[in-house]
Structure formats: structure tokens, C-alpha cells
Write an enzyme that holds these catalytic residues in place. Structure first.
Site, mmCIF file in Angstrom:
data_model
loop_
_atom_site.group_PDB
_atom_site.id
_atom_site.type_symbol
_atom_site.label_atom_id
_atom_site.label_comp_id
_atom_site.label_asym_id
_atom_site.label_seq_id
_atom_site.Cartn_x
_atom_site.Cartn_y
_atom_site.Cartn_z
ATOM 1 N N CYS A 65 0.878 -1.173 0.000
ATOM 2 C CA CYS A 65 0.000 0.000 0.000
ATOM 3 C C CYS A 65 0.918 1.228 0.000
ATOM 4 O O CYS A 65 2.096 1.113 -0.356
ATOM 5 C CB CYS A 65 -1.011 -0.028 1.146
ATOM 6 N N GLY A 68 2.510 0.771 3.720
ATOM 7 C CA GLY A 68 2.644 -0.614 4.202
ATOM 8 C C GLY A 68 1.854 -0.839 5.483
ATOM 9 O O GLY A 68 1.574 -1.979 5.859
ATOM 10 N N HIS A 98 12.701 -15.885 12.522
ATOM 11 C CA HIS A 98 12.353 -15.918 13.948
ATOM 12 C C HIS A 98 10.847 -15.912 14.198
ATOM 13 O O HIS A 98 10.391 -16.506 15.164
ATOM 14 C CB HIS A 98 12.929 -14.683 14.666
ATOM 15 N N ARG A 109 5.228 4.354 -1.189
ATOM 16 C CA ARG A 109 5.568 5.771 -1.066
ATOM 17 C C ARG A 109 6.795 5.977 -0.181
ATOM 18 O O ARG A 109 7.232 7.112 0.022
ATOM 19 C CB ARG A 109 4.371 6.539 -0.477
ATOM 20 N N ARG A 137 8.248 -19.017 21.141
ATOM 21 C CA ARG A 137 7.667 -17.668 21.031
ATOM 22 C C ARG A 137 6.519 -17.629 20.016
ATOM 23 O O ARG A 137 5.486 -16.992 20.257
ATOM 24 C CB ARG A 137 8.768 -16.665 20.637
HETATM 25 C C1 RB5 Z 1 -3.998 5.285 0.379
HETATM 26 O O1 RB5 Z 1 -4.021 6.660 0.151
HETATM 27 C C2 RB5 Z 1 -3.164 4.964 1.608
HETATM 28 O O2 RB5 Z 1 -3.812 5.449 2.745
HETATM 29 C C3 RB5 Z 1 -2.930 3.483 1.712
HETATM 30 O O3 RB5 Z 1 -2.310 3.020 0.556
HETATM 31 C C4 RB5 Z 1 -2.012 3.038 2.843
HETATM 32 O O4 RB5 Z 1 -0.832 3.771 2.841
HETATM 33 C C5 RB5 Z 1 -2.558 2.928 4.166
HETATM 34 O O5 RB5 Z 1 -1.836 2.577 5.106
#
Ligand code: RB5
Length: 149
Positions: A65, A68, A98, A109, A137
Site C-alpha cells: 500500500c 505498508g 524468527h 511511497r 515464542r
Molecule cells: C492510500 O491513500 C493509503 O492510505 C494506503 O495506501 C495506505 O498507505 C494505508 O496505510
């Protein structure tokens, strides 16, 4: 190994590179979308990817995303999914060795293509260590999961 790959619109710019890297390292990539950069919701893709692992279609997953984070939170709500955001290679292999991580979460991004490639290689090259302390664990994590608290 069969590796499911999924993303939302935030992760879409990195998905092609991830699919390519999975295949280059000798694994089979299963592309679960998104198939365009049109706005979409990361929980939908987290769920789709989780189902792919839980059904046995894939052995591991990579979820992308924007940061992440959202994808990781959503994926970890699903029993049997152990997801981690890794933006360095050490976490990417140690998470498997682990912690038996089965979903790698990436933020398109946050990291660039070359680092993403190295992280994917580290993740796919790692196996769970089976050492007693790690099993102990992981079993404690499974007990928390079973209790739900
Ligand atoms: C989308 O704009 C963004 O919020 C999503 O990709 C993600 O980064 C959320 O954690």
C-alpha cells in the site's frame, strides 16, 4: 514457492517490480490486483491475499500500500496471517526466520524500486529456523491469537 502479490492504488506503482522480482528469484507470482491505479481500499486486498494463503493457493504473500501500514494492520486481523512492514533487508529475513512472518508489507511511497527488490529477495530466501526458542515464542503468539486477547 507460490507467492501472492496484492496492492491498493497506493502500492500499485511498485507492484510490477515486485512481481518481476518474485519471478526472477525462481518463484511463482500470483497477481491478485489491483490492476489499475484507480482508488481502492487496502483491506479488500489484504483479505484477498490472506484467502489465497489460507486456501493453500499461495505459501506466502506480499502486500503493498502507500505506507505498508494499513495493509499490515488489516492482514494481521486474519487468523493464520503474520504480516510485517519491512523496509530493510534484515527485518525481511529475520521476520521469517524468527517470527514465521508469511506476509511482507511494503510502502510504495516509502521505498524505491531497488531497495524493494532486495527486500523481496531477503524475504523469499528466508525460512523459519525451527529453533526451540523461536518455536516457543511463535506458539505463544498462536496462543494469543486463539484467545483473541
Ligand atoms: C492510500 O491513500 C493509503 O492510505 C494506503 O495506501 C495506505 O498507505 C494505508 O496505510
Amino acid at each position: 514457492m507460490r507467492v501472492a502479490v496484492a496492492c491498493d492504488h497506493g502500492g500499485f506503482p511498485l507492484k510490477g517490480v515486485i512481481l518481476e522480482t518474485v519471478q526472477e528469484t525462481g518463484h511463482e507470482a500470483i497477481d491478485l490486483g489491483a490492476f489499475s491505479a484507480e482508488s481502492s481500499d487496502y483491506p479488500d486486498f489484504a483479505q484477498k491475499l490472506a484467502q489465497s494463503i489460507l486456501s493453500g493457493q499461495a505459501e506466502r504473500g506480499i502486500l503493498i500500500c502507500g505506507s505498508g501500514i494499513g495493509a499490515c494492520i488489516a492482514a494481521n486481523k486474519i487468523k493464520g496471517i503474520y504480516a510485517g512492514v519491512c523496509h530493510d533487508t534484515y527485518s525481511a529475513h529475520q521476520g521469517v526466520e524468527h517470527d514465521r512472518m508469511n506476509v511482507l508489507c511494503l510502502g510504495a511511497r516509502i521505498i524505491g524500486e531497488e531497495l524493494a527488490r532486495e527486500i523481496v529477495r531477503a524475504y523469499l530466501g528466508a525460512v523459519f529456523s525451527q529453533e526451540e526458542r523461536h518455536l516457543r515464542r511463535v506458539n505463544k503468539v498462536l496462543a494469543i491469537e486463539a484467545r483473541g486477547k
